[in-house]
Design an enzyme around this catalytic site. Structure first.
Site, PDB file in Angstrom:
ATOM      1  N   ARG A   1       2.910   5.871  -3.272  1.00 49.32           N
ATOM      2  CA  ARG A   1       4.057   6.689  -3.692  1.00 49.32           C
ATOM      3  C   ARG A   1       4.327   6.544  -5.186  1.00 49.32           C
ATOM      4  O   ARG A   1       4.819   7.482  -5.819  1.00 49.32           O
ATOM      5  CB  ARG A   1       5.288   6.293  -2.867  1.00 49.32           C
ATOM      6  CG  ARG A   1       5.212   6.852  -1.425  1.00 49.32           C
ATOM      7  CD  ARG A   1       6.147   6.107  -0.502  1.00 49.32           C
ATOM      8  NE  ARG A   1       6.261   6.665   0.839  1.00 49.32           N
ATOM      9  CZ  ARG A   1       5.387   6.435   1.846  1.00 49.32           C
ATOM     10  NH1 ARG A   1       4.319   5.681   1.632  1.00 49.32           N
ATOM     11  NH2 ARG A   1       5.575   6.961   3.043  1.00 49.32           N
TER      12      ARG A   1
ATOM     13  N   ASP B   1       1.744  -1.043  12.008  1.00 49.14           N
ATOM     14  CA  ASP B   1       0.471  -1.477  11.425  1.00 49.14           C
ATOM     15  C   ASP B   1       0.152  -2.944  11.740  1.00 49.14           C
ATOM     16  O   ASP B   1      -0.960  -3.407  11.522  1.00 49.14           O
ATOM     17  CB  ASP B   1       0.492  -1.289   9.899  1.00 49.14           C
ATOM     18  CG  ASP B   1       0.502   0.174   9.507  1.00 49.14           C
ATOM     19  OD1 ASP B   1       0.128   1.023  10.351  1.00 49.14           O
ATOM     20  OD2 ASP B   1       0.885   0.494   8.370  1.00 49.14           O
TER      21      ASP B   1
ATOM     22  N   ARG C   1      -7.581  -3.155   9.191  1.00 48.31           N
ATOM     23  CA  ARG C   1      -6.693  -4.101   9.882  1.00 48.31           C
ATOM     24  C   ARG C   1      -7.375  -4.766  11.081  1.00 48.31           C
ATOM     25  O   ARG C   1      -7.043  -5.894  11.443  1.00 48.31           O
ATOM     26  CB  ARG C   1      -5.391  -3.407  10.303  1.00 48.31           C
ATOM     27  CG  ARG C   1      -4.637  -2.862   9.096  1.00 48.31           C
ATOM     28  CD  ARG C   1      -3.188  -2.601   9.343  1.00 48.31           C
ATOM     29  NE  ARG C   1      -2.650  -1.718   8.318  1.00 48.31           N
ATOM     30  CZ  ARG C   1      -2.288  -2.091   7.087  1.00 48.31           C
ATOM     31  NH1 ARG C   1      -2.405  -3.346   6.715  1.00 48.31           N
ATOM     32  NH2 ARG C   1      -1.821  -1.207   6.229  1.00 48.31           N
TER      33      ARG C   1
ATOM     34  N   SER D   1       7.078   9.282  12.351  1.00 50.23           N
ATOM     35  CA  SER D   1       6.017   9.077  11.361  1.00 50.23           C
ATOM     36  C   SER D   1       6.564   9.215   9.945  1.00 50.23           C
ATOM     37  O   SER D   1       7.074  10.276   9.568  1.00 50.23           O
ATOM     38  CB  SER D   1       4.893  10.094  11.574  1.00 50.23           C
ATOM     39  OG  SER D   1       4.105  10.190  10.403  1.00 50.23           O
TER      40      SER D   1
ATOM     41  N   LYS E   1       0.841  -1.217   0.000  1.00 49.27           N
ATOM     42  CA  LYS E   1       0.000   0.000   0.000  1.00 49.27           C
ATOM     43  C   LYS E   1       0.871   1.260   0.000  1.00 49.27           C
ATOM     44  O   LYS E   1       0.652   2.174  -0.795  1.00 49.27           O
ATOM     45  CB  LYS E   1      -0.933  -0.043   1.221  1.00 49.27           C
ATOM     46  CG  LYS E   1      -1.851   1.154   1.347  1.00 49.27           C
ATOM     47  CD  LYS E   1      -3.089   0.832   2.143  1.00 49.27           C
ATOM     48  CE  LYS E   1      -2.870   0.885   3.646  1.00 49.27           C
ATOM     49  NZ  LYS E   1      -2.651   2.254   4.167  1.00 49.27           N
ATOM     50  N   SER E   2       1.860   1.297   0.885  1.00 50.12           N
ATOM     51  CA  SER E   2       2.709   2.510   0.979  1.00 50.12           C
ATOM     52  C   SER E   2       3.430   2.767  -0.348  1.00 50.12           C
ATOM     53  O   SER E   2       3.535   3.910  -0.794  1.00 50.12           O
ATOM     54  CB  SER E   2       3.766   2.329   2.073  1.00 50.12           C
ATOM     55  OG  SER E   2       3.165   2.302   3.332  1.00 50.12           O
TER      56      SER E   2
ATOM     57  N   ARG F   1      -8.316  12.399  12.585  1.00 52.13           N
ATOM     58  CA  ARG F   1      -6.866  12.154  12.666  1.00 52.13           C
ATOM     59  C   ARG F   1      -6.086  13.469  12.646  1.00 52.13           C
ATOM     60  O   ARG F   1      -6.423  14.393  11.905  1.00 52.13           O
ATOM     61  CB  ARG F   1      -6.453  11.217  11.521  1.00 52.13           C
ATOM     62  CG  ARG F   1      -7.170   9.882  11.665  1.00 52.13           C
ATOM     63  CD  ARG F   1      -6.769   8.884  10.647  1.00 52.13           C
ATOM     64  NE  ARG F   1      -5.402   8.434  10.863  1.00 52.13           N
ATOM     65  CZ  ARG F   1      -4.785   7.561  10.079  1.00 52.13           C
ATOM     66  NH1 ARG F   1      -5.412   7.068   9.028  1.00 52.13           N
ATOM     67  NH2 ARG F   1      -3.560   7.189  10.335  1.00 52.13           N
TER      68      ARG F   1
ATOM     69  N   ARG G   1      -6.515   2.100  17.904  1.00 48.44           N
ATOM     70  CA  ARG G   1      -6.281   0.651  17.818  1.00 48.44           C
ATOM     71  C   ARG G   1      -5.929   0.014  19.163  1.00 48.44           C
ATOM     72  O   ARG G   1      -5.938  -1.209  19.257  1.00 48.44           O
ATOM     73  CB  ARG G   1      -5.216   0.334  16.764  1.00 48.44           C
ATOM     74  CG  ARG G   1      -5.758   0.500  15.351  1.00 48.44           C
ATOM     75  CD  ARG G   1      -4.753   0.050  14.294  1.00 48.44           C
ATOM     76  NE  ARG G   1      -5.358   0.177  12.978  1.00 48.44           N
ATOM     77  CZ  ARG G   1      -4.668   0.275  11.855  1.00 48.44           C
ATOM     78  NH1 ARG G   1      -3.346   0.265  11.883  1.00 48.44           N
ATOM     79  NH2 ARG G   1      -5.289   0.382  10.693  1.00 48.44           N
TER      80      ARG G   1
ATOM     81  N   GLN H   1       4.755   9.259   7.340  1.00 47.39           N
ATOM     82  CA  GLN H   1       3.879  10.160   6.580  1.00 47.39           C
ATOM     83  C   GLN H   1       4.335  11.607   6.740  1.00 47.39           C
ATOM     84  O   GLN H   1       4.392  12.364   5.775  1.00 47.39           O
ATOM     85  CB  GLN H   1       2.429  10.006   7.050  1.00 47.39           C
ATOM     86  CG  GLN H   1       1.851   8.645   6.654  1.00 47.39           C
ATOM     87  CD  GLN H   1       0.444   8.430   7.138  1.00 47.39           C
ATOM     88  OE1 GLN H   1      -0.113   9.243   7.869  1.00 47.39           O
ATOM     89  NE2 GLN H   1      -0.151   7.317   6.749  1.00 47.39           N
TER      90      GLN H   1
END
Ligand code: S3P
Length: 429
Positions: free
Chosen positions: A28, A316, A389, A168, A23-24, A123, A347, A170
């Site tokens: 990108r 994750d 998840r 992070s 996914k990451s 978030r 989570r 991100q």
């Protein structure tokens, strides 16, 4: 919202699956293909909802992206080729889309507005908007610029020297993407090493970036060139089957072409430390991201402590590691993981609440959880809480349940693993 009767009380998961694209890296590939000059071809792209949100945003920014059978063809015209969108950019459920996109838009001299779903609306965004504002972007949003909807007018960026307040990838990536457009050299320091896919992509697209331990240096005004990207399988998706293979009796599963970037392999370290029977066959073909096959067999596990700089390398995977720990002898303690509170759901709360519902002995702490093994899982009605998840972890947990288990809102799983149930069913005898 629907609910699904899950398969329970299974013996033996056997077979081979090819894990869908990371996914990451998929996100990108679209972003870098769009800001580079020329054509980029992507294979094994993940067609999950999050990555489709990224495609949709870049199309609204004027980029031509063709998508067929998990392959993309992107015609990039450089940062300057992006055009002011006439519609709002909707990132859906995707934190990676909104945060990295803000880094790109921070350098663009036009207006854009960003929205997402209910989870995105909760978030924290100041971790990205603060450094981007310091570089010169004009950003506003709900609650003093902290949450979506966010409006952004970029351009004329100054470089920055920035120490990240949280580990992070991100946030790091957003600043790197803005730094590529700034007038001069930016320095970013991470408190702990996080996934480095952005750095690897810059090099793959012909750019330059320097890394000295946790210090990253990036020059502005770089021109990137289109390339080919083969996306490896997502280790975060493989994690569900690694754990399933280890905890379900009489199992042996082969997972093909899984990404093995060392900033992502914390789950492998943890499983080995817990005693898992896990074999790694590294691919020797040269690639900008390492990959290999993983072979997992039913294992005898013991509890351990998971903490410190290992946390960003498995952040994750913590929901599925919590399930793994319910089947280990002894206690597992997960600490230094307060970031879990600001993921797609909180989570710490959702994992503890739902695993308890199934009969596990698990407690929430301020920065993680304590899991007491080995638990017998009974069954019950559980919910993904809209978090992919959590949904997949519960579907794996159900395989061990002695009576019926039902999952509410299983649709959330398509965010990162649209064919998850197809793969799971193919392994059941
Ligand atoms: C991601 C970084 C991590 C991770 C997320 C994907 C990325 O988030 O949890 O699923 O692709 O950069 P944080 O940067 O918030 O830790």
């Amino acid at each position: 919202m629907t609910s699904l009767n899950l398969k329970t009380n299974i013996k033996g998961l056997n077979g081979k699956i090819t894990i869908p694209g990371d996914k990451s890296i998929s996100h990108r590939s679209v972003m870098f293909g769009s800001i580079a000059h020329g054509e980029t071809k992507v294979t094994n792209f993940l067609p999950g909802e999050d990555c489709l949100s990224t495609i949709s945003c870049f199309r609204k920014l004027g980029v031509t992206i063709d998508e067929t059978d998990n392959q993309l063809r992107i015609i990039g015209k450089g940062f300057d080729g992006l055009t002011e969108p006439t519609e709002v950019l909707d990132v859906g459920n995707s934190g990676t889309t909104i945060r990295l996109l803000m880094g790109i838009l921070a350098g663009r001299p036009f207006f854009s507005s960003l929205v997402g779903d209910e989870s995105i609306g909760k978030r924290p965004m100041t971790r990205v908007t603060n450094p981007l504002t310091e570089m010169g972007a004009r950003i506003d949003g709900r609650k003093n610029g902290s949450f979506t909807p966010i409006s952004l007018r970029g351009g004329g960026l100054q470089p920055i020297n920035y120490r990240l307040p949280v580990a992070s990838a991100q946030v790091k990536s957003a600043i790197i993407l803005a730094g590529l457009q700034a007038e001069g050299q930016s320095t970013i320091i991470e408190p702990e090493e996080t996934r480095d896919h952005t750095e690897r992509m810059i090099i793959r697209f012909g750019g330059e970036i320097h890394k000295d331990n946790q210090k990253i240096i990036v020059k502005g005004g770089q021109k990137l060139t289109g390339t080919t990207i083969q996306v490896p399988g997502d280790i975060s998706s493989a994690a569900f089957f690694l754990v399933a293979g280890a905890i379900i009796p009489e199992s042996e599963i082969v997972l093909k072409d899984v990404g093995l970037n060392p900033t992502r392999t914390g789950i492998i370290e943890v499983m080995k430390k817990m005693g898992a029977s896990l074999e790694i066959v590294q691919n020797d073909k040269e690639s900008f991201e390492p990959s290999g096959d993983l072979i997992i067999k039913t294992s005898k596990l013991k509890g351990i402590v998971i903490e410190g700089d290992l946390i960003p390398k498995l952040i994750d995977e913590i929901p599925i590691i919590a399930l793994l720990a319910t089947q280990a002898e002894g206690t597992t303690i997960i600490k230094d993981a307060e970031e879990l509170k600001v993921k797609e759901t909180n989570r710490i709360d959702t994992v503890v609440q739902e695993l308890k519902e199934l009969g596990a002995k698990i407690e929430a702490t301020e920065d993680g959880m304590i899991i007491y093994g080995k638990s017998v899982l009974s069954g019950g009605t559980v919910s993904s809480h809209g978090d992919h998840r959590i949904g997949m972890m519960l579907a794996i947990a159900a395989l061990l349940c002695q009576s019926e288990a039902k999952l509410e809102n299983p649709e959330a799983i398509s965010v990162s693993y649209p064919n998850f149930f197809e793969h799971l069913n193919s392994l059941i005898k």
